[in-house]
Scaffold this active site. Structure first.
Site, PDB file in Angstrom:
ATOM      1  CE  LYS A 182      65.190  -0.773  32.420  1.00 45.35           C
ATOM      2  NZ  LYS A 182      65.068   0.512  33.126  1.00 45.35           N
ATOM      3  CG  ASP A 240      61.873   2.555  35.991  1.00 41.37           C
ATOM      4  OD1 ASP A 240      62.168   1.937  37.030  1.00 41.37           O
ATOM      5  OD2 ASP A 240      62.413   2.340  34.894  1.00 41.37           O
TER       6      ASP A 240
END
Ligand code: ATR
Length: 274
Positions: free
Chosen positions: A68, A104
Site C-alpha cells: 500500500k 477505505d
C-alpha cells in the site's frame, strides 16, 4: 459488444482475500464481461508484477498488505485523499500509467451511515482505538464528514500523534492507559486495532463510562460480533460490525473499472461471511 474487463487485487500473501468473491459477485449481478483475480506479488517483484498487469490489459487493481505504500512510487499520480491517508488501496490503469486512490474512508463512512441510526459524530467526540493504516483512513473520513472532535488512543502514542497532525484542531491524543476515561462524553467509539480478532489478544476495555446512546463500531469482522460489540450490545449501545467497511470500500473501485456503482446486499454479505 463491450470489452472484457480485467481487475484484481495484489498482495503477499493474498489467498485469503475476500475481494475476488465481492467483485465477481457484482460482475455476475450486473451481467458484465470481466474477471477479478487475486494476484500474489512478493515485495521484491512489485514493479515487474505490476508491469505484467498493465501488459495484460488490466483496467486496474486493489492493493493490499504489504504494497500500500510502495505502490506510490509506481503511480503516475496519487490523489490527495490517498496522500493524506498515506496508503493507496485502489489503482486505475490509464494509457499504461497508474493512478492511485484510497476508498477505505468512503467504505467506513458509508457503512456507518447505513448501519447506525442517529449517530452524532459532529457535535459529540469520537474515540478511535488504534493508529494503524485503518485508523488513518477512518479519521480522514470522519474529518471529511464534519467531525469536530476526535480522540485517538494507541499503544504506541507516537503513531497517534502522527494521525493528529492531519488536523490538530480536531484530533487529539490520549494515552492508551487513559482510554476508558475518554468514553465519558463520546458519541462514537471505533476499534481499529486487530485486538479481538480470532487468534489475536483480547481488547481490554470497560465501557462503563460510555453514554448509552453512543454507537460502537469494530473494524474486526472475524468474529462478526467481537467482545467489544457484545459488551456494547449488552448495555444497550447501537453497534456497527466490521464487514460493511470491507464491502463498501470495494464499491467505488468497482465503479472505476466496470462503470457501475454496485450495492451491498444481504446476499453478498452472507456470501462473504460464509
Ligand atoms: P492496520 O493497517 O490494519 O490498521 P496496523 O498498522 O498493523 O494495521 O495497526 C494495528 C493496530 O493495532 C495498531 O494501532 C496497533 O498498535 P501499535 O501501533 O502500538 O502497534 C494495534 N495493536 C496491535 N496489537 C496490539 C496490542 N496487543 N495492544 C494494543 N494495541 C495493539
Amino acid at each position: 459488444m463491450s470489452a472484457f474487463v480485467r481487475a484484481g487485487v495484489i498482495g503477499h500473501p493474498i489467498k485469503h482475500s475476500k475481494s475476488p468473491l465481492i467483485h465477481n459477485h457484482w460482475i455476475a449481478e450486473h451481467g458484465l464481461q470481466g474477471e477479478y483475480t487475486a494476484i500474489d506479488i512478493a515485495p521484491e517483484n512489485l514493479k515487474e508484477g505490476v508491469q505484467k498487469l498493465i501488459d495484460n490489459g488490466f483496467a486496474g487493481f486493489n492493493v493490499t498488505v504489504p504494497h500500500k505504500q510502495e505502490i506510490f512510487k509506481l503511480c503516475e499520480n496519487v490523489d490527495g485523499k490517498a496522500k493524506t491517508i498515506g496508503a493507496v488501496n485502489t489503482v486505475v490503469v490509464k494509457n499504461g500509467t497508474l493512478h492511485g486512490t484510497n476508498t477505505d474512508a468512503f467504505g467506513f463512512m458509508q457503512n456507518v451511515h447505513q448501519s447506525a441510526f442517529g449517530l452524532d459524530f459532529v457535535h459529540r467526540p469520537s474515540v478511535v482505538l488504534g493508529a494503524g493504516g485503518a485508523a488513518r483512513a477512518i479519521v480522514y473520513g470522519l474529518i471529511e464528514a464534519g467531525a469536530r472532535q476526535i480522540i485517538v488512543t494507541n499503544r504506541t502514542e507516537e503513531k497517534a500523534k502522527e494521525i493528529a497532525a492531519m488536523n490538530p484542531d480536531i484530533v487529539s491524543v490520549v494515552s492508551w492507559s487513559a482510554r476508558e476515561k475518554m468514553l465519558r462524553d463520546a458519541g462514537f467509539l471505533v476499534n481499529t486495532t486487530s485486538l479481538g480478532m480470532v487468534g489475536k489478544d483480547a481488547l481490554e476495555i470497560d465501557l462503563a463510562l460510555l453514554p448509552n446512546d453512543a454507537v460502537v463500531s469494530d473494524i474486526v469482522y472475524a468474529p462478526l460480533e467481537t467482545d467489544l460489540l457484545l459488551q456494547a450490545k449488552a448495555r444497550g449501545n447501537q453497534i456497527v460490525t466490521g464487514i460493511g467497511m470491507l464491502l463498501h470500500q470495494a464499491r467505488p473501485a468497482f465503479e472505476k473499472w466496470f462503470g457501475v456503482l454496485p450495492e451491498v446486499t444481504e446476499a453478498l454479505e452472507k456470501k462473504v461471511l460464509a
